[in-house]
Design a protein around this motif. Structure first.
Motif, PDB file in Angstrom:
ATOM      1  N   LYS A  60      42.782  46.001  44.905  1.00 24.48           N
ATOM      2  CA  LYS A  60      41.619  46.317  44.812  1.00 24.48           C
ATOM      3  C   LYS A  60      41.480  47.379  43.433  1.00 24.48           C
ATOM      4  O   LYS A  60      40.315  47.378  43.035  1.00 24.48           O
ATOM      5  CB  LYS A  60      41.486  47.358  45.858  1.00 24.48           C
ATOM      6  N   ASP A  76      38.056  46.217  42.063  1.00 16.42           N
ATOM      7  CA  ASP A  76      36.702  47.082  42.410  1.00 16.42           C
ATOM      8  C   ASP A  76      36.537  47.925  40.916  1.00 16.42           C
ATOM      9  O   ASP A  76      37.294  48.934  40.900  1.00 16.42           O
ATOM     10  CB  ASP A  76      37.127  47.910  43.661  1.00 16.42           C
ATOM     11  N   HIS A 119      37.156  51.549  42.017  1.00 17.46           N
ATOM     12  CA  HIS A 119      38.376  51.926  42.432  1.00 17.46           C
ATOM     13  C   HIS A 119      38.672  53.297  41.519  1.00 17.46           C
ATOM     14  O   HIS A 119      38.616  53.210  40.297  1.00 17.46           O
ATOM     15  CB  HIS A 119      39.391  50.890  42.468  1.00 17.46           C
ATOM     16  N   ASP A 130      37.694  40.069  48.874  1.00 19.49           N
ATOM     17  CA  ASP A 130      37.955  41.325  49.229  1.00 19.49           C
ATOM     18  C   ASP A 130      39.416  41.223  49.841  1.00 19.49           C
ATOM     19  O   ASP A 130      39.980  40.104  49.951  1.00 19.49           O
ATOM     20  CB  ASP A 130      37.128  41.696  50.708  1.00 19.49           C
TER      21      ASP A 130
END
Length: 538
Positions: A125, A129, A132, A156
């Motif tokens: 992640k 992301d 993040h 994901d």
């Protein structure tokens, strides 16, 4: 408090106390190994890096990934993951994790739990992301994650339970398991990240690494050394060595001198010129094997005069590569027809070859109105690598060939870490670089080095982007028939040769040298070293 960890730690401490009562000098020497490495790491987080120098000091020492690529069987084997299932026609992968793996502990940080799914989620992640909290720590650029296309294909990563994790993909990705064996897929500690955040020191996650690997980071002094110690709780069994020291020694001759004097036990990348000398010394050993790599001269297609394809083609015709093979590699390398080694491309003979033709090179430059009054920059990397043991010498040979067609050139270099940073930003007008494969496939050369995605992260050193070329690479990945896939790669390479963003130079052998009392240093097909099984004797 974790009882299992405490019980293990008490046993280890008791044993250490007994063995430390009267250690001998020979015991200390045998338990420590000094590796004369060739440069400073870019970072202590392999997610942020692309160089083998960095991977040797991180992914192959401090960290582990979910799976390992076995080059002998050409299969993907379990590592931090015990097993996995491919679901929804390849769009969902579920991994069952080991429950007996611990992260390293320091005087400051002591993990309260074993490795689990939270660490896998954190590690991916962070790269996936943009929002993040750790995404922008260390610069926010994750070259391999982007080059492999996971930045777009991975939807994901989620924890199903403590020891089960699931990856959701936008579309089927045939290489997904192999990707997870690569260095960028190393698993970091989510608990350590939280601990650093609470102390307002998040940047230390990339400077003072905590992993699950066989060796634990101790200290780093740039241009001097990196120190590691054995991690006694390593899940595959503790290493034989107690201490591992990377003595940073960029100069190849100095590395050999230190090896001969016994200051180093293992030497990185002896030059081909040193091979015969090493073989003649009884107390030294040379480990050599064929490498999956490429050495090349990249032309920055975003900078003049290399925006003109005729100039790039002219420089391909201008350089006599055989003296480079003879002088730089001492005839221990193969002349490179394309970026892909011939062992991975059976029909290489179908790819066009640039002959050495300085008269035609000059004619092409005149057609392109080349500015002969200007001086071209050739950036030469300052370290010795299997694909290029002496970039400075190579640059001098190229410089001389250019002089014969009326082109002036000067050689530029910097300290390795700074060199990589500048080249990745596109500062180099042209650069002598190279690549060692992570996986034995044509795509592992073409996508990381020549795709549009690679241009965005700076590993495409020519900054050449061709959507048609990218489309061919994608078609090759999707092709189920090996013959069809090979034909598509050949089409892509013909396009590469016509556009000439590089001059391909050589596929080099790879080697390390050791003292005769050192055994079981593992040298993989990418040129990386691993010391898990290494032993020393009197």
């Amino acid at each position: 408090m974790n009882v299992r960890w405490l019980r293990t730690a008490l046993v280890a401490a008791s044993a250490a106390t007994l063995s430390a009562c009267s250690p001998t000098a020979s015991d200390t020497r045998l338990a420590s190994l000094v590796f004369c490495s060739e440069g400073n790491p870019e970072s202590f987080n392999p997610q942020l890096a692309t160089s083998g120098t960095t991977f040797d000091a991180t992914a192959r020492t401090v960290y582990d990934a979910l799976v390992r690529f076995n080059s002998e069987t050409v299969t993907v084997d379990p590592a931090l993951a015990r097993s996995w299932n491919n679901l929804d026609q390849g769009k969902r992968w579920r991994f069952q994790l080991r429950d007996d793996v611990w992260f390293h502990r320091t005087e400051e940080f002591q993990p309260s739990r074993p490795f689990n799914a939270d660490d896998v989620v954190f590690s991916f992640k962070r790269q996936l992301d943009d929002n993040h909290p750790f995404h922008d720590i260390g610069g926010g650029t994750y070259p391999y994650f982007q080059i492999t296309g996971l930045s777009d294909k991975l939807l994901d990563v989620r924890a199903i339970d403590r020891y089960t994790v699931e990856f959701l993909l936008r579309e089927k990705e045939p290489r997904f398991l192999e990707m997870l064996s690569m260095e960028f897929a190393s698993i970091l500690s989510a608990e350590y990240a939280d601990w650093l955040t609470a102390r307002q020191r998040p940047e230390q996650i990339d400077q003072h690494p905590i992993g699950t690997g066989p060796f634990q980071f101790v200290s780093y002094r740039p241009n001097r050394d990196i120190r590691f110690k054995r991690f006694d709780h390593y899940f595959l069994g503790a290493a034989k060595l107690r201490d591992l020291i990377f003595a940073i020694t960029p100069n190849t001759s100095l590395r050999l001198s230190r090896l001969r004097a016994g200051e180093c036990d293992v030497m990185a990348q002896p030059s081909p010129a040193q091979h015969q000398f090493i073989r003649q010394i009884p107390e030294l050993r040379l480990i050599q094997q064929r490498g999956l790599n490429i050495s090349y001269w990249a032309f920055n297609t975003q900078k003049p005069p290399f925006q003109d394809v005729r100039v790039r083609q002219a420089f391909n015709f201008a350089i006599n590569r055989q003296p480079i093979i003879d002088t730089v590699y001492f005839s221990s390398a193969e002349l490179a027809v394309s970026p892909v080694p011939p062992s991975l491309l059976p029909h290489e003979q179908q790819i066009p070859i640039y002959r050495f033709d300085p008269l035609y090179a000059r004619e092409l430059l005149q057609q392109a109105n080349f500015p002969f009054e200007q001086t071209i920059e050739i950036w030469a990397m300052p370290v010795s690598r299997p694909y290029n043991p002496n970039a400075r010498k190579m640059a001098e040979l190229i410089q001389e060939d250019l002089r014969h067609i009326g082109v002036k050139a000067r050689i530029v270099s910097y300290e390795w870490r700074e060199f990589l940073r500048r080249v990745s930003l596109g500062e180099a007008q042209s650069v002598l670089m190279g690549w060692s494969a992570d996986l034995p496939s044509p795509d592992n050369f073409l996508s990381p080095l020549l795709s549009c995605a690679a241009m965005q992260v700076g590993s495409n050193r020519a900054f050449w982007c061709d959507q048609e070329f990218d489309a061919l690479l994608q078609r090759a990945l999707e092709a189920n028939d090996p013959t069809t896939r090979q034909q598509i790669y050949l089409d892509a390479l013909r396009m590469f040769k016509h556009q000439a963003p590089w001059l391909t130079i050589a596929h080099g052998s790879q080697s390390i040298a050791t003292r005769a009392n050192v055994k079981f240093v593992d040298l993989n097909f990418s040129g990386g070293v691993n010391f898990l099984r290494t032993e020393k004797s009197l």
